[in-house]
Design a protein around this motif. Structure first.
Motif, PDB file in Angstrom:
ATOM      1  N   GLN A 145       0.834  -1.209   0.000  1.00  0.00           N
ATOM      2  CA  GLN A 145       0.000   0.000   0.000  1.00  0.00           C
ATOM      3  C   GLN A 145       0.867   1.257   0.000  1.00  0.00           C
ATOM      4  OE1 GLN A 145      -2.676   0.188   3.341  1.00  0.00           O
ATOM      5  NE2 GLN A 145      -3.991   1.702   2.375  1.00  0.00           N
ATOM      6  N   ARG A 146       1.934   1.230   0.821  1.00  0.00           N
ATOM      7  CA  ARG A 146       2.843   2.379   0.868  1.00  0.00           C
ATOM      8  C   ARG A 146       3.526   2.587  -0.489  1.00  0.00           C
ATOM      9  NH1 ARG A 146       5.201   1.008   5.224  1.00  0.00           N
ATOM     10  NH2 ARG A 146       7.075   0.066   4.378  1.00  0.00           N
ATOM     11  N   ASN A 147       3.944   1.471  -1.106  1.00  0.00           N
ATOM     12  CA  ASN A 147       4.587   1.559  -2.429  1.00  0.00           C
ATOM     13  C   ASN A 147       3.633   2.118  -3.475  1.00  0.00           C
ATOM     14  OD1 ASN A 147       6.973   0.583  -1.427  1.00  0.00           O
ATOM     15  ND2 ASN A 147       6.671  -1.498  -2.140  1.00  0.00           N
ATOM     16  N   HIS A 148       2.369   1.661  -3.431  1.00  0.00           N
ATOM     17  CA  HIS A 148       1.375   2.172  -4.377  1.00  0.00           C
ATOM     18  C   HIS A 148       1.155   3.673  -4.173  1.00  0.00           C
ATOM     19  CE1 HIS A 148      -0.684  -1.950  -5.278  1.00  0.00           C
ATOM     20  NE2 HIS A 148       0.451  -1.783  -5.925  1.00  0.00           N
ATOM     21  N   HIS A 149       1.069   4.057  -2.902  1.00  0.00           N
ATOM     22  CA  HIS A 149       0.863   5.474  -2.584  1.00  0.00           C
ATOM     23  C   HIS A 149       2.042   6.308  -3.091  1.00  0.00           C
ATOM     24  CE1 HIS A 149      -0.656   8.942  -0.433  1.00  0.00           C
ATOM     25  NE2 HIS A 149       0.514   9.093   0.158  1.00  0.00           N
ATOM     26  N   GLU A 150       3.269   5.818  -2.832  1.00  0.00           N
ATOM     27  CA  GLU A 150       4.464   6.545  -3.282  1.00  0.00           C
ATOM     28  C   GLU A 150       4.536   6.598  -4.802  1.00  0.00           C
ATOM     29  OE1 GLU A 150       7.880   4.815  -1.407  1.00  0.00           O
ATOM     30  OE2 GLU A 150       7.266   5.475   0.596  1.00  0.00           O
ATOM     31  N   LEU A 151       4.134   5.477  -5.454  1.00  0.00           N
ATOM     32  CA  LEU A 151       4.136   5.445  -6.917  1.00  0.00           C
ATOM     33  C   LEU A 151       3.158   6.472  -7.479  1.00  0.00           C
ATOM     34  CD1 LEU A 151       5.016   4.180  -9.617  1.00  0.00           C
ATOM     35  CD2 LEU A 151       3.226   2.476  -9.301  1.00  0.00           C
ATOM     36  N   LEU A 152       1.965   6.547  -6.884  1.00  0.00           N
ATOM     37  CA  LEU A 152       0.976   7.525  -7.340  1.00  0.00           C
ATOM     38  C   LEU A 152       1.479   8.953  -7.137  1.00  0.00           C
ATOM     39  CD1 LEU A 152      -2.381   5.949  -6.110  1.00  0.00           C
ATOM     40  CD2 LEU A 152      -1.628   6.234  -8.463  1.00  0.00           C
TER      41      LEU A 152
END
Length: 199
Positions: free
Chosen positions: A63-70
């Protein structure tokens, strides 16, 4: 006789005691067996909890990676406003307001299209789509600017042409004032052309 009765009573008491002890041993065995079952169940629960903890940790990382990617994509691919897209697609370069809007939209497009994108992200569909859109808007707006400037120069040449019998050229300062509003667009066109040549 009293001894025999005493012995017999003793044996009965011993037998009763042995029976009680056997029942206690059986109960203890049953309790131990049950405790062992509970222990196995607790081991399974502990393993499940550990696994759930690992899964939760993985989900949090994902979830953190997805948030950072966005966030990264948003910072690298900030989008043009709907109004800027409309202005770039069909600019009004004949009025002061239209010219000002066109210059602002063109500068936004130039700034956004020059944003550097990490090499690994170049393969992403969103990046390729955004780049394609920016190139299309640049080409369309450039054509509108060239067309407007061509019309402007033709019009200026016709209006500013001296009479046939006159040897005097039109004032340079008056021509300069007429061209002044288009200077920012000329700088933009030059910057876009230079970038296309470099590429």
């Amino acid at each position: 006789m009293a001894n025999i009765q005493s012995i017999m009573a003793s044996e009965q008491q011993v037998a009763a005691l042995m029976s009680v002890i056997q029942r206690a041993v059986d109960e203890i065995s049953a309790v131990e067996e049950r405790l062992e079952q509970y222990d196995h169940a607790l081991v399974a629960v502990r393993q499940s909890l550990k696994e759930m903890g690992r899964e939760k940790s993985k989900m949090e990382v994902t979830q953190r990676n997805h948030h950072e990617l966005l966030q990264t994509l948003d910072s690298m691919l900030p989008d043009l406003s709907t109004r800027d897209r409309q202005v770039l697609s069909d600019p009004d370069l004949t009025t002061t307001v239209g010219l000002r809007e066109a210059c602002q939209a063109a500068q936004s497009l130039l700034r956004l299209s020059s944003t550097s994108v990490d090499g690994n992200l170049q393969q992403m569909a969103a990046v390729a789509e955004q780049k394609k859109l920016f190139e299309k808007l640049k080409a369309r707006f450039s054509q509108a600017v060239y067309r407007q400037m061509n019309n402007f120069f033709v019009h200026m040449g016709n209006d500013g042409a001296p009479p046939v019998d006159s040897l005097q050229l039109p004032s340079h300062s008056s021509q300069h004032l007429k061209l002044q509003p288009y200077s920012e667009l000329m700088h933009w066109t030059k910057a876009v052309d230079n970038r296309q040549v470099v590429r």
